[in-house]
Design an enzyme around this catalytic site. Structure first.
Site, short mmCIF file in Angstrom:
data_model
loop_
_atom_site.label_atom_id
_atom_site.label_comp_id
_atom_site.label_asym_id
_atom_site.label_seq_id
_atom_site.Cartn_x
_atom_site.Cartn_y
_atom_site.Cartn_z
N LYS B 47 0.84 -1.21 0.00
CA LYS B 47 0.00 0.00 0.00
C LYS B 47 0.87 1.25 0.00
CE LYS B 47 -3.13 2.93 0.30
NZ LYS B 47 -3.91 3.20 -0.91
N CYS B 131 -0.67 9.42 -8.11
CA CYS B 131 -1.91 9.21 -7.37
C CYS B 131 -2.88 10.36 -7.63
CB CYS B 131 -1.67 9.09 -5.87
SG CYS B 131 -3.21 8.81 -4.97
C1 FMN Z 1 -8.28 0.81 -3.96
C2 FMN Z 1 -7.04 1.13 -4.74
C3 FMN Z 1 -5.95 1.73 -4.10
C4 FMN Z 1 -4.78 2.03 -4.80
N1 FMN Z 1 -3.72 2.59 -4.13
C5 FMN Z 1 -2.55 2.80 -4.79
C6 FMN Z 1 -1.41 3.30 -4.12
O1 FMN Z 1 -1.42 3.51 -2.89
N2 FMN Z 1 -0.26 3.52 -4.84
C7 FMN Z 1 -0.20 3.26 -6.18
O2 FMN Z 1 0.85 3.46 -6.79
N3 FMN Z 1 -1.27 2.78 -6.84
C8 FMN Z 1 -2.44 2.54 -6.19
N4 FMN Z 1 -3.52 2.02 -6.88
C9 FMN Z 1 -3.39 1.73 -8.32
C10 FMN Z 1 -3.11 0.26 -8.59
O3 FMN Z 1 -1.86 -0.11 -8.02
C11 FMN Z 1 -3.09 -0.04 -10.09
O4 FMN Z 1 -2.09 0.74 -10.70
C12 FMN Z 1 -4.41 0.26 -10.77
O5 FMN Z 1 -5.49 -0.09 -9.95
C13 FMN Z 1 -4.58 -0.44 -12.13
O6 FMN Z 1 -4.62 -1.83 -12.02
P1 FMN Z 1 -5.98 -2.70 -11.87
O7 FMN Z 1 -6.91 -2.25 -12.93
O8 FMN Z 1 -5.53 -4.13 -12.00
O9 FMN Z 1 -6.52 -2.41 -10.50
C14 FMN Z 1 -4.70 1.73 -6.19
C15 FMN Z 1 -5.79 1.12 -6.81
C16 FMN Z 1 -6.94 0.82 -6.12
C17 FMN Z 1 -8.08 0.15 -6.85
#
Ligand code: FMN
Ligand code: FAD
Ligand code: FES
Lengths: 254, 304
Positions: B47, B131
Site C-alpha cells: 500500500k 496518485c
Molecule cells: C483501492 C485502490 C488503491 C490504490 N492505491 C494505490 C497506491 O497507494 N499507490 C499506487 O501506486 N497505486 C495505487 N492504486 C493503483 C493500482 O496499483 C493499479 O495501478 C491500478 O489499480 C490499475 O490496475 P488494476 O486495474 O488491475 O486495478 C490503487 C488502486 C486501487 C483500486
C-alpha cells in the site's frame, strides 16, 4: 487456507415486496459463523464487485441471507434461482460479542433486522426484548417470535404495530426497565439515534454499520469509518475491524 | 517436457515469476495471505506509503462503474516508519520481492522516505508520481516531464535500492514521461496507475464519492493500459511492469505481447482473492501450448 465458497441455492422466496430470503448450502469452508458476520457475494457476472450481505440464519447444513433489492446488484442476486451456484467469500468481519449482561435489547430497522435473527438465537439464556422497525410491510417478525416472546413492531405508516419510529419504543423501554446492553443494526439515521439514546441512558451498545466495500477482507481501505481513539479520530475498516463496533466509539457522518 | 522458466530479471531485480500484485490492492499482505500462499507471488507492491501517517479521504470512497471501480482512498496508510517497524518483518518472512510504493508532497519527502527504506530489507522502491487522490504532489509531479526526471534523479541519488517509477495515464503523451523517468535513472517503469473518473447519483444530483473524483481501475481501463505499455516499451530501454484491468491469464498475456516484462494485478484481487495464482498457471499453460521455454521469450512478441 481460505477460499471462495461455491454454494448451491436451496431456496429463494420473496417474503415481502422486494425482500428475498435466500438459503444456500453450508459447504465445507464456512467454519464457525458468528452472528453479525457477513458474506461477500458475486451477485452476477454483469458486475465487477461483490456485495456485502449479512448472514441471517445458520443451520447445520444451510446458511440464510435476507436481501433487499436496493440497486442492480442486489436485484440480480434476488433473481438467482434455486439450484444455481453462488460464489461467496466468508464469513467475514467480526460479529456481535455476547455480553455478560442479562437484560438485552435487540433493535433493528428494515433490512438491518436480518443479522439480528441469528443473534437472538444465541441469546437464549437472556431476558431479551426485540424491537423491529419498518417503513411499511414488516417481515421476519414471526421468525424472531420463534426465539423471543417479547417482540414489538413499529411501522412508519402505522400499517402494523406502533405508528412511528422504532427508536421511540427503545426510549419507552429504557424509561421503564433495567437494560444492560443494546444490539442494533439498521440504517445510519436510526443507528445514530440508538447511539444518542444509549448514551443518554448510559447503556452499553453494539452497532452494526454499513459502508460501501470493494474487497471485503481489509486490503483496499475503501470502507473505512471513523472511530474515537486515544488521540482523537481514527479511520478503521468496516469490513475487517467491523461491521460491529461498540456504540461509544463509532462516529457517524455529519 | 522441460519445466518452463518463469523467472524474470528486470535488469537487476530478479522475480521468480512475473506475476505481482499492485500497490493499494493488497494491503501489506496480511489479509490476502489467508487466501494465497504469498511465497508463490513474484512480488508484492505494498500500500502506498507517505512520510507521516495519513487518514485518507472521507467516505464513500468507492463507486462501481461498468466493469470498473473508482476509488478515492487518498493514500490512507500508517506512515513509512510504522511500515518498517510493524509490517516489513512480517512480509520479509515470505519468499517474494517486496516493493515499497512511496508518495511525497515534495521531492524532499520522496528522498527522505527513500533514505529510510534504503536501510531496510525492501527489494525495490516504486515512486508513485501518479496518485489522483491527493491534493499536492501525486499526479502533479507525474504530468511534468522535467519534474519526473528531477524527482527520479534525486531519489536515485539518495538511495541504492532498485528504483521503479510508476506512471500516470492521465497525461497527453506517456512516452515522453517514460523517457524522462529513464533519463532520471529509473531501473524500471510500472504502468498504469488509475485513470481519473467520476460517478454521479442522478437522484441526489450529487457525486457518489465524497471527494467527487477518484481513480478508475479494473477491466474498463485495460485497453488504455495495453496501448500505453506498448507505446512506452517502444520508447525506452528499461523493463516495464504492466498493469491495469488484468482479470485473468489472457489479459496478462496481452500485456506481455505488448512489451511488459512482468504484470501486476490490482482490482481483480477484490473479486477473486486467488486470481494471481490462476493467472500464473494460465500463463504457464499458454507458454507450453505455444512451445515457449521461458516467459522472457514472450515479451514484446506482438506481430504487427
Ligand atoms: C483501492 C485502490 C488503491 C490504490 N492505491 C494505490 C497506491 O497507494 N499507490 C499506487 O501506486 N497505486 C495505487 N492504486 C493503483 C493500482 O496499483 C493499479 O495501478 C491500478 O489499480 C490499475 O490496475 P488494476 O486495474 O488491475 O486495478 C490503487 C488502486 C486501487 C483500486
Ligand atoms: C456489512 C454489511 C452487511 C449488509 N447486509 C445486508 C443484508 O443482510 N441484506 C441486504 O439487503 N443488504 C445488506 N447490506 C447492504 C448491501 O450491501 C447493499 O444494499 C448493496 O451492496 C447494494 O448493491 P446494489 O448493487 O444493489 O446497489 P447499487 O446502489 O447499485 O450499488 C452500487 C455500489 O454501492 C455499494 N453499496 C450501495 N449501498 C451499499 C450499502 N448500504 N452498503 C455497502 N455497500 C453499498 C455496492 O456494493 C456497489 O458497489 C449490507 C451492507 C454491509 C456493509
Ligand atoms: S472493503 Fe476493502 S478494506 Fe474494507
Amino acid at each position: 487456507m481460505k477460499k471462495n465458497l461455491y454454494c448451491k441455492i436451496l431456496e429463494n422466496i420473496e417474503i415481502a415486496p422486494s425482500i428475498h430470503k435466500i438459503e444456500m448450502e453450508r459447504v465445507d469452508g464456512f467454519g464457525d459463523i458468528k452472528p453479525g458476520q457477513f458474506l461477500h457475494i458475486k451477485c452476477s457476472d454483469a458486475y465487477l464487485l461483490r456485495r456485502p450481505i449479512s448472514i441471517s440464519m445458520v443451520q447445520k447444513d444451510r446458511v440464510g441471507i435476507v436481501v433487499r433489492k436496493a440497486g442492480e446488484g442486489t436485484s440480480l442476486l434476488c433473481d438467482r434461482k434455486k439450484g444455481e451456484i453462488l460464489d461467496v467469500l466468508g464469513p467475514l468481519g467480526n460479529g456481535f460479542t455476547i455480553d455478560e449482561g442479562k437484560n438485552v435489547i435487540v433493535i433493528g430497522g428494515g433490512i438491518g433486522t436480518a443479522p439480528l435473527l441469528e443473534l437472538v438465537k444465541n441469546l437464549k439464556e437472556k431476558q431479551v426484548t426485540v424491537l423491529l422497525g419498518y417503513k411499511d410491510t414488516p417481515y421476519l417478525v414471526e421468525a424472531f417470535k420463534d426465539y423471543v416472546k417479547d417482540v414489538k413492531v413499529a411501522t412508519e405508516d402505522g400499517s402494523a404495530g406502533y405508528k412511528g419510529y422504532v427508536t421511540d419504543l427503545l426510549k419507552t423501554k429504557l424509561e421503564n426497565d433495567k437494560v444492560d446492553i443494546i444490539y442494533s443494526c439498521g440504517p445510519e439515521i436510526m443507528l445514530k439515534k440508538v447511539q444518542e439514546i444509549a448514551t443518554e441512558y448510559k447503556v452499553k451498545s453494539q452497532l452494526s454499520i454499513e459502508e460501501r466495500m470493494a474487497c471485503g477482507v481489509g486490503a483496499c481501505l475503501v470502507c473505512t469509518c471513523k472511530v474515537k481513539s486515544e488521540d482523537g479520530v481514527k479511520h478503521v475498516r468496516t469490513c475487517k475491524d467491523g461491521p460491529v463496533f461498540s456504540g461509544d466509539e463509532v462516529m457517524f457522518h455529519e | 517436457m522441460n519445466k518452463i522458466d518463469m523467472s524474470v530479471d528486470l535488469n537487476g531485480l530478479v522475480l521468480k515469476n512475473p506475476v505481482t500484485v499492485a500497490s493499494g490492492t493488497f494491503g501489506f499482505g496480511r489479509e490476502y495471505g489467508e487466501y494465497v500462499d504469498l511465497n508463490k507471488i513474484g512480488a508484492i507492491a505494498v500500500k502506498g506509503l507517505t512520510l507521516e501517517e495519513r487518514q485518507g479521504n472521507p467516505t464513500p470512497r468507492v463507486v462501481e462503474t461498468p466493469m470498473g471501480m473508482i476509488n478515492s482512498v487518498g493514500l490512507q496508510n500508517p506512515g513509512v516508519d510504522y511500515f518498517i517497524k510493524e509490517e516489513l518483518p512480517n512480509l520479509s518472512q515470505y519468499d517474494t520481492k517486496i516493493i515499497a510504493n512511496i508518495n511525497g508532497n515534495t521531492i524532499e519527502e520522496y528522498c527522505k522516505m527513500a533514505e529510510k527504506l534504503s536501510k531496510t530489507s525492501v527489494d525495490a522502491l516504486e515512486l508513485n508520481i501518479s496518485c489522483p487522490n491527493v491534493k499536492e504532489g501525486g499526479v502533479a509531479f507525474g504530468r511534468d516531464p522535467e519534474m519526473v526526471h528531477k524527482v527520479t534523479r534525486k531519489v536515485k541519488e539518495n538511495s541504492d535500492k532498485y528504483l521503479i517509477v510508476k506512471l500516470s495515464p492521465n497525461v497527453s503523451d506517456i512516452k515522453e514521461i517514460g523517457v524522462s523517468a529513464e533519463s532520471g535513472g529509473a531501473d524500471c517503469l510500472s504502468l498504469i496507475n488509475t485513470l481519473i473518473g467520476m460517478g454521479i447519483d442522478i437522484e441526489k444530483q450529487k457525486p457518489i464519492l465524497a471527494r467527487g473524483i477518484g481513480g478508475l481501475s479494473g477491466p474498463a481501463v485495460k485497453p488504455v493500459a495495453v496501448r500505453m505499455v506498448y507505446e512506452v516499451s517502444k520508447a525506452v530501454n528499461i523493463p516495464i511492469i504492466g498493469m491495469g484491468g488484468i482479470m485473468n491469464d489472457k489479459d496478462a498475456i496481452e500485456f506481455f505481447l505488448a512489451g511488459a516484462w512482468a504484470v501486476s494485478i490490482g482490482t481483480a484481487n477484490f473479486v477473486n482473492p486467488m486470481v494471481s495464482m490462476e493467472v500464473l498457471k494460465g500463463i504457464e499453460e499458454y507458454l507450453k501450448r505455444k512451445e515457449y521455454t521461458s516467459i522472457k521469450e514472450l515479451v514484446g512478441q506482438l506481430k504487427f
